[in-house]
Write an enzyme that holds these catalytic residues in place. Structure first.
Site, PDB file in Angstrom:
ATOM      1  NE  ARG A 130      52.917 118.701  76.725  1.00 59.23           N
ATOM      2  CZ  ARG A 130      53.448 119.190  75.226  1.00 59.23           C
ATOM      3  NH1 ARG A 130      52.657 119.509  74.432  1.00 59.23           N
ATOM      4  NH2 ARG A 130      54.749 119.615  75.270  1.00 59.23           N
TER       5      ARG A 130
ATOM      6  CG  HIS B 233      57.134 123.173  78.578  1.00 60.89           C
ATOM      7  ND1 HIS B 233      57.506 121.898  78.818  1.00 60.89           N
ATOM      8  CD2 HIS B 233      57.196 123.464  77.218  1.00 60.89           C
ATOM      9  CE1 HIS B 233      57.511 121.306  77.487  1.00 60.89           C
ATOM     10  NE2 HIS B 233      57.397 122.180  76.554  1.00 60.89           N
TER      11      HIS B 233
ATOM     12  CD  GLN C 224      60.634 124.180  74.740  1.00 59.70           C
ATOM     13  OE1 GLN C 224      59.942 123.303  74.236  1.00 59.70           O
ATOM     14  NE2 GLN C 224      61.706 124.864  74.024  1.00 59.70           N
TER      15      GLN C 224
ATOM     16  CG  ASP D  35      54.973 129.776  73.844  1.00 63.39           C
ATOM     17  OD1 ASP D  35      54.786 129.075  72.856  1.00 63.39           O
ATOM     18  OD2 ASP D  35      54.388 129.363  74.874  1.00 63.39           O
TER      19      ASP D  35
ATOM     20  CB  CYS E 289      58.983 126.718  73.327  1.00 64.29           C
ATOM     21  SG  CYS E 289      57.184 127.330  73.150  1.00 64.29           S
TER      22      CYS E 289
ATOM     23  NE  ARG F 274      62.134 120.122  74.776  1.00 64.60           N
ATOM     24  CZ  ARG F 274      60.731 120.135  74.710  1.00 64.60           C
ATOM     25  NH1 ARG F 274      60.226 120.737  73.881  1.00 64.60           N
ATOM     26  NH2 ARG F 274      60.040 119.393  75.531  1.00 64.60           N
TER      27      ARG F 274
HETATM   28  N1   CP Z   1      58.117 122.702  72.587  1.00 57.57           N
HETATM   29  C1   CP Z   1      57.183 121.723  72.856  1.00 57.57           C
HETATM   30  O1   CP Z   1      56.927 121.376  73.881  1.00 57.57           O
HETATM   31  O2   CP Z   1      56.244 121.290  71.470  1.00 57.57           O
HETATM   32  P1   CP Z   1      55.326 120.325  71.575  1.00 57.57           P
HETATM   33  O3   CP Z   1      54.006 120.511  72.080  1.00 57.57           O
HETATM   34  O4   CP Z   1      55.506 119.880  70.281  1.00 57.57           O
HETATM   35  O5   CP Z   1      55.782 118.698  72.583  1.00 57.57           O
HETATM   36  N1  NVA Z   2      52.630 127.921  75.818  1.00 55.47           N
HETATM   37  C1  NVA Z   2      52.411 126.810  74.750  1.00 55.47           C
HETATM   38  C2  NVA Z   2      53.483 125.859  74.696  1.00 55.47           C
HETATM   39  C3  NVA Z   2      53.599 124.897  73.984  1.00 55.47           C
HETATM   40  C4  NVA Z   2      54.718 123.919  73.745  1.00 55.47           C
HETATM   41  C5  NVA Z   2      51.139 126.028  75.258  1.00 55.47           C
HETATM   42  O1  NVA Z   2      51.108 125.800  76.424  1.00 55.47           O
HETATM   43  O2  NVA Z   2      50.346 125.665  74.447  1.00 55.47           O
END
Ligand code: CP
Ligand code: NVA
Length: 299
Positions: free
Chosen positions: A97, A124, A127, A219, A258, A286
């Protein structure tokens, strides 16, 4: 094989769905990934992605190692390339990430093991795959279903748009002006849609987007890394809240998010906790879908 974009699932979506279905039904052996290790580099916060991948590895008989760049030599200047080369000698796959999508691409270029995008500012993919699995559980065949995305044209939106194009769905995205998905991602989705018969539409009216929708997805308005723009974004996105009024334009739609959610901003408590919401099923899936991805890459 790396999973950096949703498009990297090309040719294996159905297989992964089938595998995830069997895993969820309890038909998977618990030792399929015995002695396999997954390194997980998290440059940003995470609850679901981190825990579901870690638990997935444990339940499949393998091991996951959580790494924060702050505590790695990368945080003191070791290059991405050298880190990728080194970790490839120890582990069987790396989940990342990252703040910059380019860093994950660079890592993958030098890695000798599969690299999985666990969220960047651009996409993502895990997801989105899991979300399509949830939609399929709820509605069966995905082709022809309408997914309305309301809010920010962000990473999650990008992966859902590419996925909708690949799966022959009808994707309608409503954002405020200036917050549309990136042009190059839209272009790619439109190219794919031409081949699959999907429809990809951009609008600025949430009511228009949700009309006739099978699923309404939202989101956060302020993604990780955009904290400085929070005030301006919250002002610009107000009209894009998923609330009871918006739902009245799509009475049969299920609502997806999400998570994490900013209750009272992009979605109201009433909707998130209401009858149409499928967010907990989404969160659970997930785990099952990522197990399928891990088995496909590592078993
Ligand atoms: N939806 C998602 O990826 O959540 P987290 O940021 O908690 O991993
Ligand atoms: N769009 C959000 C998704 C988190 C899972 C972010 O990038 O923070």
């Amino acid at each position: 094989m790396h999973i950096l974009s949703f498009t990297d699932f090309e040719g294996m979506v159905e297989e992964l769905f089938g595998l995830a279905e069997r895993i969820k039904a309890g038909e998977q052996r618990g030792d399929a990934l015995r002695n396999r290790s997954l390194a997980m580099i998290f440059e940003k916060a995470s609850t679901r992605t981190r825990v579901s991948f870690e638990v997935a590895m444990t339940q499949l008989g393998g091991h996951a190692i959580y790494l924060s760049p702050k505590e790695m030599q990368m945080g003191r200047g070791e290059s991405i390339a050298d880190t990728a080369r080194t970790l490839s000698r120890y582990v069987d796959a790396v989940l990342i990430r990252a703040r910059r999508h380019g860093d994950v691409v660079e890592f993958a270029r030098h890695a000798e093991v599969p690299v999985i995008n666990g969220l960047t500012e651009l996409e993502h993919p895990c997801q989105a795959l899991s979300d399509f699995f949830t939609m399929r559980e709820l509605r069966g065949e995905l082709r022809g279903l309408k997914l309305a995305y309301v809010g920010d044209g962000n990473n999650v939106c990008h992966s859902l748009m590419l996925g909708s194009a690949m799966l022959g769905m009808s994707f309608c995205c409503a954002t405020p002006e200036g917050y549309e998905p990136k042009r190059e991602v839209l272009q790619r989705a439109l190219e794919i849609a031409k081949e699959t018969g999907a429809s990809i539409e951009m609008v600025h009216s949430p009511e228009q987007a949700v009309s006739g929708a099978d699923f309404i997805y939202t989101d956060v308005w302020v993604s990780m890394g955009q904290e400085e723009e929070a005030e301006e974004r919250i002002r610009r996105f107000r009209r894009f809240q998923v609330n009871e009024e918006l739902l009245s334009h799509a009475p049969d739609a299920r609502v997806m998010h999400c998570l994490p959610a900013k209750r009272g901003l992009e979605i109201t408590d009433e909707v998130l906790d209401g009858r149409a919401s499928v967010v907990w099923q989404q969160a659970e899936n997930r785990l099952h879908v990522q197990k399928a991805i891990l088995l496909k890459l590592l078993a």
